[in-house]
Design a protein around this motif. Structure first.
Motif, PDB file in Angstrom:
ATOM      1  N   UNK A 119     -49.261  10.717 -81.506  1.00  0.00           N
ATOM      2  CA  UNK A 119     -49.606  12.137 -81.521  1.00  0.00           C
ATOM      3  C   UNK A 119     -48.638  12.991 -80.715  1.00  0.00           C
ATOM      4  N   UNK A 120     -48.040  12.408 -79.657  1.00  0.00           N
ATOM      5  CA  UNK A 120     -47.127  13.197 -78.822  1.00  0.00           C
ATOM      6  C   UNK A 120     -45.665  12.983 -79.205  1.00  0.00           C
ATOM      7  N   UNK A 121     -45.433  12.280 -80.319  1.00  0.00           N
ATOM      8  CA  UNK A 121     -44.061  12.098 -80.788  1.00  0.00           C
ATOM      9  C   UNK A 121     -43.295  11.010 -80.083  1.00  0.00           C
ATOM     10  N   UNK A 122     -43.976   9.945 -79.656  1.00  0.00           N
ATOM     11  CA  UNK A 122     -43.293   8.813 -79.030  1.00  0.00           C
ATOM     12  C   UNK A 122     -42.753   7.892 -80.113  1.00  0.00           C
ATOM     13  N   UNK A 123     -41.504   7.539 -80.004  1.00  0.00           N
ATOM     14  CA  UNK A 123     -40.857   6.678 -80.984  1.00  0.00           C
ATOM     15  C   UNK A 123     -41.585   5.341 -81.098  1.00  0.00           C
ATOM     16  N   UNK A 124     -41.870   4.907 -82.323  1.00  0.00           N
ATOM     17  CA  UNK A 124     -42.534   3.624 -82.522  1.00  0.00           C
ATOM     18  C   UNK A 124     -41.599   2.454 -82.239  1.00  0.00           C
ATOM     19  N   UNK A 125     -40.319   2.654 -82.469  1.00  0.00           N
ATOM     20  CA  UNK A 125     -39.362   1.567 -82.267  1.00  0.00           C
ATOM     21  C   UNK A 125     -38.931   1.419 -80.818  1.00  0.00           C
ATOM     22  N   UNK A 126     -39.173   2.452 -80.011  1.00  0.00           N
ATOM     23  CA  UNK A 126     -38.781   2.402 -78.597  1.00  0.00           C
ATOM     24  C   UNK A 126     -40.022   2.663 -77.745  1.00  0.00           C
ATOM     25  N   UNK A 127     -40.941   1.727 -77.827  1.00  0.00           N
ATOM     26  CA  UNK A 127     -42.239   1.873 -77.182  1.00  0.00           C
ATOM     27  C   UNK A 127     -42.679   0.526 -76.631  1.00  0.00           C
ATOM     28  N   UNK A 128     -43.294   0.537 -75.466  1.00  0.00           N
ATOM     29  CA  UNK A 128     -43.813  -0.702 -74.901  1.00  0.00           C
ATOM     30  C   UNK A 128     -45.151  -0.430 -74.209  1.00  0.00           C
ATOM     31  N   UNK A 129     -45.760  -1.474 -73.717  1.00  0.00           N
ATOM     32  CA  UNK A 129     -47.074  -1.394 -73.076  1.00  0.00           C
ATOM     33  C   UNK A 129     -46.913  -1.035 -71.606  1.00  0.00           C
ATOM     34  N   UNK A 130     -47.767  -0.154 -71.127  1.00  0.00           N
ATOM     35  CA  UNK A 130     -47.729   0.211 -69.700  1.00  0.00           C
ATOM     36  C   UNK A 130     -48.259  -0.938 -68.852  1.00  0.00           C
ATOM     37  N   UNK A 131     -49.458  -1.402 -69.126  1.00  0.00           N
ATOM     38  CA  UNK A 131     -50.085  -2.468 -68.339  1.00  0.00           C
ATOM     39  C   UNK A 131     -50.504  -3.597 -69.273  1.00  0.00           C
ATOM     40  N   UNK A 246     -52.726  -1.902 -72.128  1.00  0.00           N
ATOM     41  CA  UNK A 246     -53.194  -0.523 -72.060  1.00  0.00           C
ATOM     42  C   UNK A 246     -52.038   0.445 -71.815  1.00  0.00           C
ATOM     43  N   UNK A 247     -52.138   1.608 -72.444  1.00  0.00           N
ATOM     44  CA  UNK A 247     -51.114   2.630 -72.292  1.00  0.00           C
ATOM     45  C   UNK A 247     -49.859   2.307 -73.065  1.00  0.00           C
ATOM     46  N   UNK A 248     -49.080   3.353 -73.354  1.00  0.00           N
ATOM     47  CA  UNK A 248     -47.797   3.163 -74.021  1.00  0.00           C
ATOM     48  C   UNK A 248     -46.747   4.017 -73.320  1.00  0.00           C
ATOM     49  N   UNK A 249     -45.553   3.462 -73.193  1.00  0.00           N
ATOM     50  CA  UNK A 249     -44.435   4.184 -72.597  1.00  0.00           C
ATOM     51  C   UNK A 249     -43.245   4.050 -73.530  1.00  0.00           C
ATOM     52  N   UNK A 250     -42.540   5.170 -73.731  1.00  0.00           N
ATOM     53  CA  UNK A 250     -41.420   5.103 -74.650  1.00  0.00           C
ATOM     54  C   UNK A 250     -40.678   6.419 -74.763  1.00  0.00           C
ATOM     55  N   UNK A 251     -39.760   6.445 -75.698  1.00  0.00           N
ATOM     56  CA  UNK A 251     -38.894   7.603 -75.903  1.00  0.00           C
ATOM     57  C   UNK A 251     -39.629   8.703 -76.665  1.00  0.00           C
ATOM     58  N   UNK A 252     -39.539   9.917 -76.152  1.00  0.00           N
ATOM     59  CA  UNK A 252     -40.101  11.072 -76.837  1.00  0.00           C
ATOM     60  C   UNK A 252     -39.035  11.615 -77.783  1.00  0.00           C
ATOM     61  N   UNK A 282     -37.651  20.161 -66.349  1.00  0.00           N
ATOM     62  CA  UNK A 282     -36.822  19.246 -67.133  1.00  0.00           C
ATOM     63  C   UNK A 282     -37.597  18.691 -68.331  1.00  0.00           C
ATOM     64  N   UNK A 283     -36.898  18.520 -69.464  1.00  0.00           N
ATOM     65  CA  UNK A 283     -37.539  17.867 -70.617  1.00  0.00           C
ATOM     66  C   UNK A 283     -37.598  16.359 -70.387  1.00  0.00           C
ATOM     67  N   UNK A 284     -38.701  15.760 -70.741  1.00  0.00           N
ATOM     68  CA  UNK A 284     -38.896  14.326 -70.504  1.00  0.00           C
ATOM     69  C   UNK A 284     -38.455  13.524 -71.720  1.00  0.00           C
ATOM     70  N   UNK A 285     -37.481  12.648 -71.508  1.00  0.00           N
ATOM     71  CA  UNK A 285     -37.017  11.775 -72.583  1.00  0.00           C
ATOM     72  C   UNK A 285     -37.891  10.524 -72.689  1.00  0.00           C
ATOM     73  N   UNK A 286     -38.448  10.102 -71.552  1.00  0.00           N
ATOM     74  CA  UNK A 286     -39.319   8.926 -71.526  1.00  0.00           C
ATOM     75  C   UNK A 286     -40.627   9.305 -70.857  1.00  0.00           C
ATOM     76  N   UNK A 287     -41.728   9.103 -71.573  1.00  0.00           N
ATOM     77  CA  UNK A 287     -43.046   9.463 -71.053  1.00  0.00           C
ATOM     78  C   UNK A 287     -44.017   8.330 -71.332  1.00  0.00           C
TER      79      UNK A 287
END
Length: 375
Positions: A119-131, A246-252, A282-287
């Motif tokens: 929903x926030x535009x996080x890349x599916x190919x550049x995404x991993x699990x937070x915890x 849980x959670x996802x972290x990746x490139x916006x 600043x714009x966030x490239x990784x969120x």
């Protein structure tokens, strides 16, 4: 067309969010009703509260499927003196079943946190699990089957869950060769004669099997294989695992500042108010985004390169800690998890079409955030 039961819908829910992914403390599953109950109408909701219960009663719903479980704490009594217990009494009187998928849906692949990340535009190919919550391994199954039974066995293995690799199903590899065996006294060979060597043209069928499906797949193999004693190898793979958490972290894909992202979230989820903490434009490239109450996991996101952490239920001191450690944050509230309602609605409609179910599926219209904000 056969009747649809609670059990049918539960199996579909468990396929998306396996119960094995849930935390030990989490009271997921069927909290009200019977698996054998026939279902004509299903309602999808975030919570089991007085609004959604009354809506389910008014809509003559047979089953509620929710994210948050109905009963988090053990009950000592069940009487109408307490408003929450009265909710439960109304459910029972109305014969409404309730099934909930909570932390298992949070941790599942293509579940809650992936929906939020999308929903926030996080890349599916550049995404991993937070915890990280759990990992599941794989076995490699190799079975030897005579030519005439190869397709039957292959199909049975696939139906039992073998041959799933990433986004692909029904994956297998076949080698052809000759099998030799000599039936002994006491055997009941499908092919060949007692005491005489048999030479048979066979196929070696290889598939990956998730550890959780191994026993089911082996049972299917034995049921479908024509031989009295099927020959197969089952090897543990060290290079193949699935990770859940849980959670996802990746490139916006379109980087945004914290304030811009807060406005986007407010618009996406129709939230009256969003709190955030920022020290720059600043714009966030990784969120990172974390459904529910995820503040305590912000350091995991920070280690993975996130400069913005989005979750719910952030306390004053949580916010201080995040800014002090160099990560900006958005407290989007717990209600962003309401994204599960349209997503599960779409999922169950796909299941309905696939299985030719005669059942109505509706989204809750009365579910709302518990917070109201002054403007």
């Amino acid at each position: 067309m056969s009747a649809v039961t609670v059990k049918d819908l539960v199996e579909a829910m468990d396929a998306l969010a396996p119960p094995s992914l849930a935390e030990d403390w989490d009271p997921i599953g069927l909290s009200f009703g019977s698996l054998d109950k026939e279902v004509s109408k299903v309602m999808i909701a975030l919570d089991v509260d007085n609004n959604t219960i009354q809506e389910a009663i008014d809509e003559k719903v047979d089953l509620m499927i929710t994210h948050h479980p109905a009963i988090f704490k053990p009950l000592k009594t069940l009487n109408s003196q307490d408003p929450r217990r009265l909710d439960y009494i109304n459910l029972i009187k109305s014969d409404i079943a309730v099934y909930s998928a909570h932390t298992n849906l949070d941790a599942a692949e293509s579940g809650m946190n992936d929906w939020l990340a999308d929903s926030i535009g996080m890349s599916q190919s550049e995404r991993t699990i937070v915890s990280l919550n759990k990992t599941e391994g794989y076995k490699k199954l190799a079975v030897y089957v005579p030519d005439y039974a190869a397709e039957k066995v292959r199909k049975a293995l696939h139906e039992a869950g073998a041959g799933e690799v990433g986004d692909y199903k029904d994956v297998s590899y076949t080698l052809e060769g000759q099998g030799r065996f000599t039936p002994q006294e006491g055997s009941d060979p499908t092919d060949g004669e007692i005491g005489r060597e048999e030479l048979t043209h066979e196929q070696r069928i290889e598939m990956l099997v998730k550890d959780k499906w191994v026993y089911r797949v082996i049972d299917a193999l034995k049921a479908a294989h024509p031989y009295e004693e099927p020959v197969f190898d089952l090897l543990t793979l060290e290079n193949q695992t699935d990770s859940y958490g849980f959670g996802r972290v990746g490139t916006i894909e379109k980087p945004k500042s914290t304030e811009e992202m807060a406005h986007l979230i407010q618009s996406l989820f129709h939230i009256d108010g969003v709190r955030y903490g920022a020290t720059s434009k600043m714009p966030h490239k990784t969120a990172a985004i974390f459904g529910g109450s995820g503040a305590k996991y912000y350091k995991d996101a920070l280690k993975k390169g996130a400069t913005l952490f989005i979750t719910g239920d952030v306390s004053y001191h949580d916010g201080q800690d995040m800014l002090r450690d160099g990560i900006e944050f958005i407290d989007a509230g717990h209600y962003i998890e309401s994204i599960c309602v349209p997503e599960l609605f779409a999922y169950f409609n796909r299941q309905k079409e696939e299985h030719n179910w005669s059942v109505d599926i509706i989204e809750s219209k009365t579910q709302k955030d518990v917070f109201t904000y002054l403007r």
